[in-house]
Design a protein around this motif. Structure first.
Motif, PDB file in Angstrom:
ATOM      1  N   LYS A  55       0.821  -1.216   0.000  1.00  0.00           N
ATOM      2  CA  LYS A  55       0.000   0.000   0.000  1.00  0.00           C
ATOM      3  C   LYS A  55       0.851   1.260   0.000  1.00  0.00           C
ATOM      4  N   TYR A  56       1.973   1.243   0.712  1.00  0.00           N
ATOM      5  CA  TYR A  56       2.862   2.407   0.792  1.00  0.00           C
ATOM      6  C   TYR A  56       4.275   1.973   0.416  1.00  0.00           C
ATOM      7  N   LEU A  57       4.889   2.727  -0.476  1.00  0.00           N
ATOM      8  CA  LEU A  57       6.276   2.477  -0.865  1.00  0.00           C
ATOM      9  C   LEU A  57       7.032   3.787  -0.733  1.00  0.00           C
ATOM     10  N   GLN A 129      -2.045   2.807  -4.452  1.00  0.00           N
ATOM     11  CA  GLN A 129      -0.767   2.816  -3.751  1.00  0.00           C
ATOM     12  C   GLN A 129      -0.310   4.251  -3.502  1.00  0.00           C
ATOM     13  N   THR A 130       0.336   4.481  -2.357  1.00  0.00           N
ATOM     14  CA  THR A 130       0.965   5.770  -2.071  1.00  0.00           C
ATOM     15  C   THR A 130       2.469   5.631  -2.268  1.00  0.00           C
ATOM     16  N   LEU A 131       3.008   6.420  -3.183  1.00  0.00           N
ATOM     17  CA  LEU A 131       4.446   6.440  -3.439  1.00  0.00           C
ATOM     18  C   LEU A 131       5.026   7.652  -2.731  1.00  0.00           C
ATOM     19  N   VAL A 132       5.834   7.404  -1.702  1.00  0.00           N
ATOM     20  CA  VAL A 132       6.434   8.471  -0.904  1.00  0.00           C
ATOM     21  C   VAL A 132       7.869   8.673  -1.391  1.00  0.00           C
ATOM     22  N   ILE A 133       8.168   9.872  -1.845  1.00  0.00           N
ATOM     23  CA  ILE A 133       9.512  10.205  -2.314  1.00  0.00           C
ATOM     24  C   ILE A 133      10.195  11.058  -1.253  1.00  0.00           C
ATOM     25  N   ALA A 134      11.237  10.502  -0.644  1.00  0.00           N
ATOM     26  CA  ALA A 134      12.007  11.247   0.365  1.00  0.00           C
ATOM     27  C   ALA A 134      13.081  12.033  -0.372  1.00  0.00           C
ATOM     28  N   PHE A 135      12.862  13.342  -0.479  1.00  0.00           N
ATOM     29  CA  PHE A 135      13.754  14.190  -1.275  1.00  0.00           C
ATOM     30  C   PHE A 135      14.218  15.360  -0.421  1.00  0.00           C
ATOM     31  N   ASN A 136      15.523  15.564  -0.393  1.00  0.00           N
ATOM     32  CA  ASN A 136      16.134  16.507   0.557  1.00  0.00           C
ATOM     33  C   ASN A 136      15.661  16.176   1.969  1.00  0.00           C
ATOM     34  N   TYR A 137      15.690  14.887   2.260  1.00  0.00           N
ATOM     35  CA  TYR A 137      15.166  14.385   3.525  1.00  0.00           C
ATOM     36  C   TYR A 137      16.301  13.936   4.436  1.00  0.00           C
ATOM     37  N   GLY A 138      16.163  14.286   5.711  1.00  0.00           N
ATOM     38  CA  GLY A 138      17.036  13.774   6.755  1.00  0.00           C
ATOM     39  C   GLY A 138      16.207  13.636   8.015  1.00  0.00           C
ATOM     40  N   SER A 139      16.288  12.502   8.668  1.00  0.00           N
ATOM     41  CA  SER A 139      15.406  12.249   9.800  1.00  0.00           C
ATOM     42  C   SER A 139      15.682  13.181  10.972  1.00  0.00           C
TER      43      SER A 139
END
Length: 246
Positions: A55-57, A129-139
């Protein structure tokens, strides 16, 4: 391996797509060659995940630490993101995929930001489906921004410090409304999270695979899902057999 052989498919899979540069170097090619082939791996895995009902990627596309790379490589990565969205947005939209982008948007150039906003807006009402793009991401940056948001609410008198709970923090993260990942996969053999979804991965299953990202295709993805299905997730409780014998 067939889809019928897979059981216990995770709701949310997150992937650290690592090894493009090394894959290219081993072939005597520039790093950009590996990044281009990595985009094709993205297309393959997005389709494979939808095929089995993930469901989520979430894909770690560009980290906040990647700004330390050479400018030419950064621009190449940005160009590939533009290429992927412009080429595949219509297909993803027709497949009922909802695109969500997480990460700090303030330092992005207007062309990149507008493209990401367009992808989100175009697919906003899709419920597949939800496609999550981690862009300029830092936790760590994400957690700091959440803490700043909570501090401002306390300062304004809208929130009491006693109301700062784990749920309150989670609601202010970039991933608010998205379930925590059941499985995090990192390619290339490296065994670390590299500032990726640190809060959200508290009970995620971690899987480190040897393949470089350009070599991570449908078969390798399904193999990872099969391995996940064989694991016992207890979330701090005893395993069922142990509990029965206690």
């Amino acid at each position: 391996m067939t889809i019928a052989e897979l059981s216990n498919v995770p709701e949310h899979v997150a992937i650290i797509m690592d090894g493009n540069g090394r894959w290219a170097n081993e072939r005597g090619q520039p790093r950009s060659f590996g990044h281009r082939h990595g985009v094709e791996a993205v297309r393959t895995v997005v389709r494979a995940a939808a095929e089995i009902g993930v469901k989520y990627l979430t894909l770690f596309a560009f980290s906040s630490e990647n700004w330390r790379r050479p400018e030419t490589e950064i621009q190449d990565l940005f160009g590939l993101l533009k290429f992927f969205i412009r080429r595949d947005l219509a297909e993803l939209h027709s497949a009922n995929v909802c695109i969500k982008v997480i990460g700090d948007r303030h330092s992005l150039t207007s062309d990149i930001l507008n493209l990401l906003l367009e992808a989100e807006e175009t697919t906003r009402n899709n419920d597949g489906q939800t496609l999550v793009i981690a862009f300029n991401y830092g936790s760590r940056d994400e957690l700091a921004r959440a803490a700043q948001s909570l501090a401002l609410e306390v300062q304004a008198g809208r929130l009491d410090p006693s109301q700062i709970t784990p749920d309150a923090i989670a609601a202010r993260l970039d991933t608010a409304g998205i379930p925590d990942p059941d499985l995090i996969i990192r390619t290339s053999g490296e065994e670390r999270l590299s500032n990726f979804l640190l809060w959200q991965s508290a009970y995620s299953e971690l899987m480190f695979v040897p393949e470089y990202w350009p070599d991570f295709g449908r078969e390798q993805f399904f193999a990872a899902i099969e391995r996940f299905g064989a694991r016992s997730r207890r979330f701090g409780a005893l395993a069922p057999t142990a509990a029965a014998g206690s």
